[in-house]
Design an enzyme around this catalytic site. Structure first.
Site, mmCIF file in Angstrom:
data_model
loop_
_atom_site.group_PDB
_atom_site.id
_atom_site.type_symbol
_atom_site.label_atom_id
_atom_site.label_comp_id
_atom_site.label_asym_id
_atom_site.label_seq_id
_atom_site.Cartn_x
_atom_site.Cartn_y
_atom_site.Cartn_z
ATOM 1 N N HIS A 75 0.848 -1.203 0.000
ATOM 2 C CA HIS A 75 0.000 0.000 0.000
ATOM 3 C C HIS A 75 0.878 1.247 0.000
ATOM 4 O O HIS A 75 1.747 1.394 0.843
ATOM 5 C CB HIS A 75 -0.910 0.020 1.242
ATOM 6 C CG HIS A 75 -2.154 -0.793 1.080
ATOM 7 N ND1 HIS A 75 -3.312 -0.510 1.751
ATOM 8 C CD2 HIS A 75 -2.413 -1.878 0.307
ATOM 9 C CE1 HIS A 75 -4.254 -1.384 1.401
ATOM 10 N NE2 HIS A 75 -3.731 -2.225 0.533
ATOM 11 N N TYR A 203 -9.092 5.587 7.878
ATOM 12 C CA TYR A 203 -9.276 5.887 9.303
ATOM 13 C C TYR A 203 -10.297 7.025 9.369
ATOM 14 O O TYR A 203 -10.096 8.075 8.764
ATOM 15 C CB TYR A 203 -7.975 6.361 9.933
ATOM 16 C CG TYR A 203 -6.896 5.308 10.033
ATOM 17 C CD1 TYR A 203 -6.147 4.929 8.922
ATOM 18 C CD2 TYR A 203 -6.610 4.682 11.249
ATOM 19 C CE1 TYR A 203 -5.152 3.952 9.018
ATOM 20 C CE2 TYR A 203 -5.614 3.720 11.353
ATOM 21 C CZ TYR A 203 -4.896 3.360 10.230
ATOM 22 O OH TYR A 203 -3.911 2.400 10.331
ATOM 23 N N PRO A 295 -3.885 0.476 18.640
ATOM 24 C CA PRO A 295 -3.640 -0.020 17.278
ATOM 25 C C PRO A 295 -3.835 1.039 16.187
ATOM 26 O O PRO A 295 -3.594 0.781 15.026
ATOM 27 C CB PRO A 295 -4.618 -1.169 17.121
ATOM 28 C CG PRO A 295 -5.594 -1.030 18.207
ATOM 29 C CD PRO A 295 -4.954 -0.251 19.302
ATOM 30 N N LYS A 299 1.229 -0.076 14.915
ATOM 31 C CA LYS A 299 2.616 -0.171 15.369
ATOM 32 C C LYS A 299 2.927 -1.404 16.212
ATOM 33 O O LYS A 299 4.094 -1.743 16.391
ATOM 34 C CB LYS A 299 2.960 1.090 16.179
ATOM 35 C CG LYS A 299 3.014 2.343 15.323
ATOM 36 C CD LYS A 299 4.257 2.378 14.446
ATOM 37 C CE LYS A 299 4.126 3.341 13.292
ATOM 38 N NZ LYS A 299 3.892 2.636 12.026
ATOM 39 N N TYR A 387 4.017 6.446 9.802
ATOM 40 C CA TYR A 387 3.167 5.297 9.484
ATOM 41 C C TYR A 387 3.975 4.197 8.791
ATOM 42 O O TYR A 387 3.821 3.016 9.097
ATOM 43 C CB TYR A 387 2.025 5.748 8.556
ATOM 44 C CG TYR A 387 0.888 4.734 8.457
ATOM 45 C CD1 TYR A 387 0.836 3.806 7.415
ATOM 46 C CD2 TYR A 387 -0.111 4.707 9.431
ATOM 47 C CE1 TYR A 387 -0.190 2.882 7.337
ATOM 48 C CE2 TYR A 387 -1.146 3.784 9.349
ATOM 49 C CZ TYR A 387 -1.177 2.872 8.299
ATOM 50 O OH TYR A 387 -2.201 1.934 8.226
#
Ligand code: FAS
Ligand code: PHB
Length: 392
Positions: A75, A203, A295, A299, A387
């Protein structure tokens, strides 16, 4: 009492213990893993879904990345939704790197399947695990199995036994420095054999609370919603959960959600937790045994991998060159990266969730930060580089 001798006794057959065991065996170092559950139970766990390069690099080093490349999904971006707004963070464009969508369950399966052929012994279904003489140079681990008492004599013990393990509590309170923040909500997760609603993860911050659209493959999706800690699974039949996901993820995602029966549904609490030090004498804490992140930042598993990268390097230097400095430096080195990941996971949790005690001002802060992210490449770079994973 049956006595086993090894160089490193590893407690826990989750990702941390398995990755460490394989790296040590690859370097010719003896290691034994003891695990309280059975193999089927460990492989039934549905946990993380996004791998940083620190994790994929370990699988590559072990030549165990074949299935990940065949079935995993690289991704290059991730999306933040806030009502009608959808902000795409161009991770690959900003950092030149991608994350790999490949479930922790599959990572664990790949590592377990390869263990016998590489001389990595995993002893399942152990009980009454005890650590002894961890402050000296000849620690041991005792356990029972099928009523027989065993002792493993080792040079080092790696506590890879997760948040509820036995390793961390053996470190004396006089030297222990725990840090914790418990969030006033949990995540209700559903796994279903339906195609993802978007090609990337979303998100979402919604008035009803946070939601996440994730995936395991092009035909299997993983979704989460924020729920109060008082919620019970029976309060959330599948249809109610699919309705809430459609509402929270926004109209574009909702139009592409495919519903299906839950293969798995669970509620997990959220906390930030760090235990210092991550080493005491001949005992090292690795992964969730030492730290927990909400979460939100994807990580947890990846921090276990960075601990393993540091510790395996230090143990290889110790056994190959009698280098004591690297093992002495493990805790500080690992904690430096842990705290940065804790900050990122905390900040993204604060940005994307609705807190019961928040008022209009806190909501305006979230809107202002999302406005800033939408309009600033620097702000998007901060999210992207955290990220995709900060360097080791
Ligand atoms: P683990 O907890 O995976 O493994 C520890 C092992 O030690 C277990 O197999 C346990 O059975 C064993 N053990 C415990 N006590 C023992 C004893 N006394 N003797 C022998 N063995 C013992 N992370 C993400 O990045 N994204 C997510 O979406 C995500 N979701 C999660 C959901 C849940 C419900 C949980 C609990 C965690 C989630 N995590 C997530 C975090 C998770 O992925 C962890 O970071 C990851 O499993 C860490 O791996 P380990 O450190 O190996 O710990
Ligand atoms: C998941 O797919 O389980 C997942 C992905 C990203 C997260 C958390 C969980 O931040």
């Amino acid at each position: 009492m049956t006595v086993h001798k090894t160089q490193v006794a590893i407690i826990g057959s989750g990702p941390a213990g398995l990755m460490l065991g394989h790296l040590l065996r690859q370097a010719g170092i003896d290691a034994i893993i003891i695990e309280r559950q059975n193999e089927a139970h460990v492989l039934s766990r549905i946990r993380a879904g996004v791998l940083e390069t620190v994790t994929t690099d370990i699988l590559e080093r072990l030549d165990l990345a074949g299935r990940m490349h065949a079935e995993g999904l690289p991704h290059g971006g991730v999306k933040l939704a806030d009502g009608e707004r959808l902000i795409r963070i161009d991770i690959e464009g900003l950092t030149g790197r991608t994350v790999m969508v490949y479930g922790q369950t599959e990572v664990t399966r790949d590592l377990i399947d390869a263990a016998p052929g590489r001389g990595l012994e995993i002893i399942w279904e152990v009980e009454d695990v005890g650590l002894h003489d961890i402050e000296g140079d000849a620690p041991s681990v005792t356990y029972t199995r099928d009523g027989v008492e065993h002792r493993i004599e080792a040079r080092f013990v790696a506590g890879c036994d997760g948040f509820h393990g036995v390793s961390r509590p053996t470190i004396p309170a006089a030297v222990a420095r725990p840090h914790e923040k418990v969030y006033p909500f949990g995540w209700l997760g559903i796994l279903a054999d339906v195609p993802p609603c978007n090609e990337e993860l979303i998100y979402a911050n919604h008035a009803n609370g946070f939601a996440l659209a994730s995936q395991r493959s092009l035909t299997r999706s993983r979704y989460y919603i924020q729920v109060p800690l008082t919620e019970k699974l029976e309060d959330w039949p599948d249809d109610r959960l699919w309705d809430e996901l459609a509402l929270r993820l926004g109209p574009d995602a909702a139009a592409h959600i495919t519903r299906g029966p839950a293969l798995e549904k669970s509620i997990a609490p959220l906390r930030s937790f760090v235990f210092e030090p991550m080493r005491h004498g001949s005992l090292f804490l690795v992964g969730d045994a030492a730290h927990i992140v909400p979460p939100t930042g994807a990580k947890g598993l990846n921090l276990a991998a960075s601990d393993v990268a540091y510790l395996s390097q230090a143990l290889i230097a110790f056994f190959a060159e009698n280098d004591h400095d690297a093992v002495a430096g493990y805790s500080d080195k690992a904690l430096a990266r842990v705290w940065k990941a804790e900050r990122f996971s905390w900040s993204l949790t604060m940005l994307m969730h609705r807190f019961p005690d928040d008022g209009p001002f806190e909501r305006r802060m979230q809107v202002a930060e999302l406005d800033y992210i939408a309009s600033s490449e620097a702000a998007q770079m901060e999210i992207a580089e955290n990220y995709v994973g900060l360097p080791l």
